[in-house]
Enzyme design. Structure first.
Site, short mmCIF file in Angstrom:
data_model
loop_
_atom_site.label_atom_id
_atom_site.label_comp_id
_atom_site.label_asym_id
_atom_site.label_seq_id
_atom_site.Cartn_x
_atom_site.Cartn_y
_atom_site.Cartn_z
N THR A 1 -5.35 4.39 5.53
CA THR A 1 -4.01 3.86 5.27
C THR A 1 -2.96 4.95 5.30
O THR A 1 -1.92 4.81 5.94
CB THR A 1 -4.00 3.17 3.88
OG1 THR A 1 -4.95 2.11 3.89
CG2 THR A 1 -2.63 2.62 3.55
N CYS A 2 -3.22 6.04 4.61
CA CYS A 2 -2.20 7.08 4.45
C CYS A 2 -1.67 7.57 5.79
O CYS A 2 -0.46 7.62 6.02
CB CYS A 2 -2.78 8.23 3.64
SG CYS A 2 -1.63 9.59 3.45
N CYS B 1 1.54 6.53 3.79
CA CYS B 1 2.34 7.71 3.46
C CYS B 1 3.02 8.38 4.66
O CYS B 1 4.23 8.65 4.62
CB CYS B 1 1.47 8.79 2.81
SG CYS B 1 0.11 8.20 1.82
N LYS C 1 5.41 6.12 6.91
CA LYS C 1 6.50 5.72 5.99
C LYS C 1 7.49 6.87 5.79
O LYS C 1 8.70 6.71 5.90
CB LYS C 1 5.87 5.29 4.66
CG LYS C 1 6.79 4.95 3.51
CD LYS C 1 7.27 6.11 2.68
CE LYS C 1 6.23 7.02 2.09
NZ LYS C 1 5.41 6.47 1.05
N ALA D 1 -19.24 -1.19 8.23
CA ALA D 1 -20.59 -1.12 7.67
C ALA D 1 -20.76 -2.18 6.59
O ALA D 1 -19.82 -2.50 5.87
CB ALA D 1 -20.82 0.27 7.07
N TYR E 1 6.39 0.53 -5.40
CA TYR E 1 6.56 1.66 -4.49
C TYR E 1 6.97 1.19 -3.09
O TYR E 1 7.97 1.63 -2.53
CB TYR E 1 5.23 2.41 -4.32
CG TYR E 1 4.80 3.34 -5.42
CD1 TYR E 1 4.93 4.71 -5.27
CD2 TYR E 1 4.21 2.86 -6.57
CE1 TYR E 1 4.48 5.60 -6.24
CE2 TYR E 1 3.76 3.74 -7.56
CZ TYR E 1 3.90 5.10 -7.39
OH TYR E 1 3.46 5.97 -8.35
N GLU F 1 10.56 1.59 -1.03
CA GLU F 1 10.58 2.50 0.13
C GLU F 1 11.00 1.76 1.39
O GLU F 1 11.85 2.23 2.15
CB GLU F 1 9.20 3.14 0.30
CG GLU F 1 8.90 4.10 -0.86
CD GLU F 1 7.50 4.72 -0.81
OE1 GLU F 1 6.64 4.20 -0.06
OE2 GLU F 1 7.27 5.71 -1.53
N GLY G 1 1.78 -5.57 -3.81
CA GLY G 1 0.58 -4.91 -4.31
C GLY G 1 -0.55 -4.91 -3.30
O GLY G 1 -0.46 -5.54 -2.23
N HIS H 1 20.38 28.78 -9.23
CA HIS H 1 21.74 28.25 -9.22
C HIS H 1 22.41 28.45 -7.86
O HIS H 1 22.27 29.54 -7.30
CB HIS H 1 22.56 28.95 -10.31
CG HIS H 1 23.93 28.38 -10.46
ND1 HIS H 1 24.16 27.15 -11.06
CD2 HIS H 1 25.14 28.86 -10.08
CE1 HIS H 1 25.45 26.91 -11.06
NE2 HIS H 1 26.07 27.92 -10.46
N GLU I 1 17.67 23.09 -11.48
CA GLU I 1 17.90 23.96 -12.64
C GLU I 1 18.17 23.16 -13.90
O GLU I 1 18.00 23.67 -15.01
CB GLU I 1 19.02 24.97 -12.38
CG GLU I 1 20.40 24.37 -12.27
CD GLU I 1 21.50 25.42 -12.05
OE1 GLU I 1 21.46 26.48 -12.68
OE2 GLU I 1 22.41 25.15 -11.23
P1 NDP Z 1 2.94 -1.89 -6.67
O1 NDP Z 1 1.86 -2.26 -7.59
O2 NDP Z 1 3.61 -0.57 -6.79
O3 NDP Z 1 4.07 -3.01 -6.70
C1 NDP Z 1 3.78 -4.35 -6.52
C2 NDP Z 1 5.05 -5.13 -6.81
O4 NDP Z 1 4.86 -6.48 -6.43
C3 NDP Z 1 5.43 -5.11 -8.27
O5 NDP Z 1 6.82 -5.01 -8.37
C4 NDP Z 1 4.93 -6.47 -8.76
O6 NDP Z 1 5.69 -6.98 -9.81
C5 NDP Z 1 5.15 -7.31 -7.53
N1 NDP Z 1 4.25 -8.45 -7.48
C6 NDP Z 1 2.90 -8.46 -7.66
N2 NDP Z 1 2.41 -9.69 -7.48
C7 NDP Z 1 3.46 -10.49 -7.18
C8 NDP Z 1 3.59 -11.86 -6.91
N3 NDP Z 1 2.54 -12.67 -6.89
N4 NDP Z 1 4.82 -12.36 -6.67
C9 NDP Z 1 5.90 -11.53 -6.69
N5 NDP Z 1 5.83 -10.22 -6.92
C10 NDP Z 1 4.63 -9.69 -7.18
O7 NDP Z 1 2.28 -2.09 -5.24
P2 NDP Z 1 2.71 -1.62 -3.80
O8 NDP Z 1 2.17 -2.65 -2.90
O9 NDP Z 1 4.15 -1.27 -3.72
O10 NDP Z 1 1.88 -0.29 -3.63
C11 NDP Z 1 0.48 -0.28 -3.91
C12 NDP Z 1 0.08 1.06 -4.45
O11 NDP Z 1 0.04 1.99 -3.40
C13 NDP Z 1 1.05 1.65 -5.46
O12 NDP Z 1 0.82 1.19 -6.77
C14 NDP Z 1 0.80 3.12 -5.32
O13 NDP Z 1 -0.30 3.47 -6.11
C15 NDP Z 1 0.45 3.26 -3.86
N6 NDP Z 1 1.61 3.71 -3.08
C16 NDP Z 1 2.08 4.96 -3.32
C17 NDP Z 1 3.17 5.44 -2.64
C18 NDP Z 1 3.68 6.81 -2.93
O14 NDP Z 1 2.95 7.59 -3.50
N7 NDP Z 1 4.93 7.12 -2.56
C19 NDP Z 1 3.85 4.64 -1.63
C20 NDP Z 1 3.29 3.31 -1.47
C21 NDP Z 1 2.20 2.89 -2.18
P3 NDP Z 1 5.37 -6.63 -11.34
O15 NDP Z 1 5.90 -5.27 -11.58
O16 NDP Z 1 6.09 -7.70 -12.10
O17 NDP Z 1 3.89 -6.72 -11.49
#
Ligand code: NDP
Length: 452
Positions: A42-43, A48, A51, A115, A177, A181, A262, A437, A442
């Protein structure tokens, strides 16, 4: 001679898998890896790396606008998505090649395909059986899609990276996240951008001062935020635009919709049930402190598939730990304490260690130092954007428990702060550090008075 084909077989050539495979092979193990989609996971392919390239592209637009305040006149500016996408694709295929060669040069056998388990030591990779003494599952995660009427018109985050043309208007669902982004990328590239989030603030789990602050800043950059709303349905209209109905009764009409709600661990096709390996309700593999599954001590899992901290550097550390534990003389445990991370929104958010509310749960008295200021460049750029920094300190020991920042270069700044936090630095040690500075960074060493 071993009765197995391999000392170690790794399922999945993403960040954690490649690192585990290479490390084990370099320690003398006979290693095989199966990958059915792309080297680097994925990354490298749909996360990452592409993106961040798109964030850079998008950021230029803000820079061009700000440059006027410094005397630059930029006439007839235009942007071509096709050029950006082609350049991105070229870079990603270069990285794919590097990942494959890293495996090849380490002597790892590559098996193309997915696999699945046949028995505890045997895997089937697209019809070919391999046996291994040890197995690491590093299959990562996959986007979770909302199930709503018209959901088939909603794109998932992976689709961002195959998009052939830039929509004129877009809706991003979610407040995490990826949502922030992606919304930032589209907005910077001139797309009318809407973000619908079910909560009243984005970035649940982040510091409570950071959440409303970043929300104001991204709204200030032009993203239309629809908070405390959910998408009820999507309908494709005759002109191919998408009519979105929100639970508030409001409607939006956009060209494209991206879900960023998510990600779920990728365990569905491994046939884990044959071995009695249990998964959580989200499909995650549960492991002990050595990343072993409870049911079989020679089967391990690392990275997003264990659903702990879904970050590339964490998966790398986990993969390396298992490889070193199995084949090396020593293995450094993964330190989950104060893992720094950044959201590449525009402006960025970066964080390390405890939020204020976490600190207040764990310590009797907590001092908070914060600073909100207009970055120097914006005094001429005309951009009203503000920067926010916060330190959370245990009053008794003066240890800095957490640092949080919203502002340009927050990720670059936080990496250094994270070392200090890992080392258990005190507020006095921050204070004794001479600042650079003039810089925004800082501020982290010049905040002197705790908040009341
Ligand atoms: P996140 O868990 O960060 O965010 C998911 C968002 O979707 C939350 O705001 C959540 O709301 C919302 N959500 C979840 N279920 C529903 C639903 N059924 N209906 C409406 N909204 C919903 O997941 P991401 O997909 O953004 O990223 C996954 C993971 O990948 C991250 O947690 C992170 O660990 C990693 N990542 C890291 C990055 C970085 O390091 N820059 C960049 C991208 C991903 P609520 O808060 O209310 O639960």
């Amino acid at each position: 001679m071993s009765k197995f084909d391999y000392d170690l077989f790794v399922i999945g050539a993403g960040s954690g898998g490649v690192r585990a495979a290479r490390t084990a092979a370099n320690l003398g193990a006979k290693v095989g890896v199966a990958e059915g989609r792309f080297y680097g996971g994925t990354c490298v392919n749909v996360g990452c790396v592409p993106k961040k390239l798109y964030v850079y592209a998008s950021d230029f637009a803000h820079r061009f606008a700000e440059a006027r305040g410094f005397g630059h006149q930029l006439h007839e500016r235009s942007f071509d998505w096709g050029t950006l996408k082609a350049a991105k694709d070229k870079e990603i295929s270069r990285l794919n090649g590097i990942y494959e060669r890293l495996l090849e040069n380490s002597g790892v056998d590559r098996h193309w395909g997915y696999a699945k388990f046949v028995d505890a030591h045997t895997l089937d990779v697209e019809g070919k059986q391999v046996t291994a003494k040890n197995i690491i599952i590093a299959t990562g995660g996959t986007p979770m899609m909302p199930t709503i009427p018209g959901g088939e018109h909603i794109k998932q985050s992976d689709d961002m990276f195959t998009l052939e043309s830039l929509p004129k208007s877009v809706l991003v669902i979610g407040g995490g996240y990826i949502a922030l982004e992606f919304a930032g990328i589209f907005n910077g590239l001139g797309v009318e951008t809407h973000l619908v989030h079910r909560g009243d603030h984005v970035l649940r789990g982040f510091d409570e001062d950071v959440r409303p602050f970043v929300q104001d800043q991204v709204a200030n950059r032009g993203i239309n935020l629809h908070m405390s709303r959910t998408v009820e349905s999507v309908e494709k209209q005759a002109d191919n635009r998408l009519l979105v109905r929100l639970n508030s009764g409001e409607t939006l009409t956009v060209d494209d919709i991206f879900s960023a709600t998510g990600r779920l661990p990728n365990t569905g096709n491994l046939e884990l049930e044959k071995l009695g390996i249990k998964t959580t309700s989200r499909g995650a593999i549960e492991v002990n402190e050595h990343y072993q599954v409870a049911e079989h001590s020679h089967i391990f899992a690392v990275g997003d598939v264990i659903d702990r901290i879904a970050l590339t550097p964490v998966a790398l550390a986990e993969g390396m730990f298992v490889a070193n534990m199995l084949f090396g003389s020593s293995a450094r445990r993964v330190n989950y304490n104060a893992v720094a991370s950044a959201v590449f929104s525009q402006p960025e958010v970066a964080t390390c260690g405890a939020t204020e509310s976490q600190a207040r749960h764990q310590h009797v008295h907590v001092d908070v130092y914060e600073s909100k200021f207009r970055p120097m460049s914006h005094t001429l750029s005309g951009n009203p954007e503000q920067c926010y920094m916060k330190l959370v300190v245990d009053r008794a020991t003066q240890q800095v428990l957490g640092a949080h920042m919203v502002g340009e270069h927050a990720a670059e700044i936080m990496q250094g702060i994270a070392i200090a936090i890992q080392m258990g630095a005190t507020k006095q040690q921050f204070d004794a550090t001479i600042g650079i500075h003039p810089s925004a960074a800082e501020e982290f060493v010049t905040m002197r008075t705790p908040r009341d």
